[in-house]
Design an enzyme around this catalytic site. Sequence first.
Site, PDB file in Angstrom:
ATOM      1  N   SER A 156       0.804  -1.133  -0.452  1.00 20.59           N
ATOM      2  CA  SER A 156      -0.131  -0.005  -0.035  1.00 20.59           C
ATOM      3  C   SER A 156       0.819   1.255  -0.523  1.00 20.59           C
ATOM      4  O   SER A 156       2.276   1.043   0.722  1.00 20.59           O
ATOM      5  CB  SER A 156      -0.959  -0.320   1.386  1.00 20.59           C
ATOM      6  OG  SER A 156      -1.394   0.917   1.326  1.00 20.59           O
ATOM      7  N   SER A 157       0.399   2.323  -0.002  1.00 23.29           N
ATOM      8  CA  SER A 157       0.876   3.609  -0.383  1.00 23.29           C
ATOM      9  C   SER A 157       1.751   4.175   1.231  1.00 23.29           C
ATOM     10  O   SER A 157       2.136   4.866   0.675  1.00 23.29           O
ATOM     11  CB  SER A 157       0.642   4.716  -1.404  1.00 23.29           C
ATOM     12  OG  SER A 157      -0.686   4.830  -1.051  1.00 23.29           O
ATOM     13  N   CYS A 158       0.969   3.527   1.999  1.00 26.29           N
ATOM     14  CA  CYS A 158       1.255   4.204   3.001  1.00 26.29           C
ATOM     15  C   CYS A 158       2.563   3.081   3.933  1.00 26.29           C
ATOM     16  O   CYS A 158       2.896   4.032   4.523  1.00 26.29           O
ATOM     17  CB  CYS A 158      -0.102   3.711   3.724  1.00 26.29           C
ATOM     18  SG  CYS A 158       0.211   1.850   4.471  1.00 26.29           S
ATOM     19  N   TYR A 183      -0.072  -1.100   9.965  1.00 28.21           N
ATOM     20  CA  TYR A 183      -0.271  -1.725   8.969  1.00 28.21           C
ATOM     21  C   TYR A 183       0.742  -1.132   7.599  1.00 28.21           C
ATOM     22  O   TYR A 183       1.289  -1.923   7.300  1.00 28.21           O
ATOM     23  CB  TYR A 183      -1.801  -0.951   8.263  1.00 28.21           C
ATOM     24  CG  TYR A 183      -1.739  -1.144   7.627  1.00 28.21           C
ATOM     25  CD1 TYR A 183      -2.659  -2.853   6.943  1.00 28.21           C
ATOM     26  CD2 TYR A 183      -1.897  -0.092   5.949  1.00 28.21           C
ATOM     27  CE1 TYR A 183      -3.385  -2.717   5.220  1.00 28.21           C
ATOM     28  CE2 TYR A 183      -2.232  -0.510   4.601  1.00 28.21           C
ATOM     29  CZ  TYR A 183      -3.210  -1.405   4.414  1.00 28.21           C
ATOM     30  OH  TYR A 183      -3.791  -1.931   3.664  1.00 28.21           O
ATOM     31  N   LYS A 220       3.073  -4.363   5.259  1.00 28.28           N
ATOM     32  CA  LYS A 220       3.522  -4.046   4.424  1.00 28.28           C
ATOM     33  C   LYS A 220       4.807  -3.842   4.251  1.00 28.28           C
ATOM     34  O   LYS A 220       5.505  -4.771   3.064  1.00 28.28           O
ATOM     35  CB  LYS A 220       2.793  -3.288   3.623  1.00 28.28           C
ATOM     36  CG  LYS A 220       1.170  -3.610   4.311  1.00 28.28           C
ATOM     37  CD  LYS A 220       0.422  -4.549   2.946  1.00 28.28           C
ATOM     38  CE  LYS A 220      -0.739  -4.681   3.316  1.00 28.28           C
ATOM     39  NZ  LYS A 220      -1.073  -5.889   2.785  1.00 28.28           N
ATOM     40  N   HIS A 246     -12.800   2.705   3.692  1.00 26.05           N
ATOM     41  CA  HIS A 246     -12.119   4.198   3.281  1.00 26.05           C
ATOM     42  C   HIS A 246     -13.326   5.880   3.198  1.00 26.05           C
ATOM     43  O   HIS A 246     -14.391   5.370   3.333  1.00 26.05           O
ATOM     44  CB  HIS A 246     -11.247   3.885   2.252  1.00 26.05           C
ATOM     45  CG  HIS A 246      -9.749   2.566   2.477  1.00 26.05           C
ATOM     46  ND1 HIS A 246     -10.283   1.612   2.314  1.00 26.05           N
ATOM     47  CD2 HIS A 246      -9.037   2.861   3.259  1.00 26.05           C
ATOM     48  CE1 HIS A 246      -8.930   1.109   2.331  1.00 26.05           C
ATOM     49  NE2 HIS A 246      -8.325   1.873   3.414  1.00 26.05           N
TER      50      HIS A 246
END
Length: 312
Positions: A110-112, A139, A143, A182
């Site tokens: 994920s971009s996070c 999270y 990832k 989201h």
Amino acid sequence: MAIDKTSKVYVAGHRGLVGSAIVRRLQKEGFENLVLKTHKELDLTRQAAVEEFFQQEKPAYVIVAAAKVGGIHANNTYPADFIGINLQIQCNVIDAAYKSGVQKLLFLGSSCIYPKFAPQPITEEALLTGPLEPTNEWYAIAKIAGIKMCQAYRLQYKWDAISGMPTNLYGPHDNFHPENSHVLPALIRRFHEAKVTGAKEVVVWGTGSPLREFLHVDDLADAVLFLLENYSDGSHVNMGSGVEVTIKELAEMVKDVVGFEGELKWDASKPDGTPRKLMDNSKLAGLGWKAKISLKDGLAGTYKWYVENYTS
Ligand SMILES: NC(=O)C1=CN([C@@H]2O[C@H](COP(=O)(O)OP(=O)(O)OC[C@H]3O[C@@H](n4cnc5c(N)ncnc54)[C@H](OP(=O)(O)O)[C@@H]3O)[C@@H](O)[C@H]2O)C=CC1
Ligand SMILES: C[C@H]1O[C@H](OP(=O)(O)OP(=O)(O)OC[C@H]2O[C@@H](n3cnc4c(=O)[nH]c(N)nc43)[C@H](O)[C@@H]2O)[C@@H](O)[C@@H](O)C1=O
């Protein structure tokens, strides 16, 4: 290189937003040998069960779209679940896939994963260059471990494991939970319910100033197949649309699509999260892929899907 359509492909998490879109995409392409297990049939946090499943099925390709997923509130409220469940799922699946002789595996992050204040647009090289956004660091750590696990297995075993990092996604089969989802599905539901009940205002979280990049899940599914067929390298690949909007602009768009005529009210006691996370998608573009579905069209289609499947 095109994958043989008779190959056995296991899509983990096939009933979720991403997994269901990948299954639709593979079926449209003519893949006829998909292995699909619900959470109830196979709990991916159970190592022995996962190992047994892989030894029995021996898929050729694996796409890891099973995870504990949620929006800013869920990430902030259930940190143990977000780090623990995700580490367990990905460790079990990646290791069992390798041991059972899987040819290629694609892991979705994920971009996070990127630092909260990474230079924009965010290149793949920004990974591990600064502190994470606190609302989703648990999270994000899981990832990041998934990316590193794929890289480590590639290095040590010469195994073809790759990682894609999607930006914020939306589309059919999204999670429309009022708190845990989201922003985009949350707003679709809130504006729709306000329209139906004749409410005068809708509350939107935060200040409205954060910027987010959105990618339709059908585009993401197309990019997943593209990477499986065209990419074999240890470094992860950003998967985005290149188009960003402020949360205020998004809220106005959802309001228009739904046809709500009241006012917006901002609840600044809710977290904004990271101020901006536009990914640099030039690596994927350089390989020959780009998104096709505009946010306006994708939003309209998602609202239609919501009305047909969640209401009535
Ligand atoms: N949605 C987004 O905006 C983004 C998503 N991603 C990534 O894409 C991937 C898929 O996300 P998304 O489709 O949105 O998530 P969803 O929550 O829609 O789907 C996740 C799926 O995983 C399954 N699952 C969860 N835990 C387990 C378990 N222990 N055993 C078996 N199955 C399990 C769920 O089944 P059940 O519901 O029955 O538990 C569900 O089908 C994730 O890796 C996520 O990090 C990346 C960036 C953005
Ligand atoms: C994909 C990504 O998703 C998460 O990060 P996020 O981008 O911050 O996700 P979000 O969609 O929940 O919020 C985006 C913005 O929108 C605002 N906002 C307004 N009103 C609502 C609202 O009603 N719900 C939500 N959820 N947000 C709202 C909210 O305050 C924030 O400013 C990660 O935890 C992590 O899971 C991850 O990788």
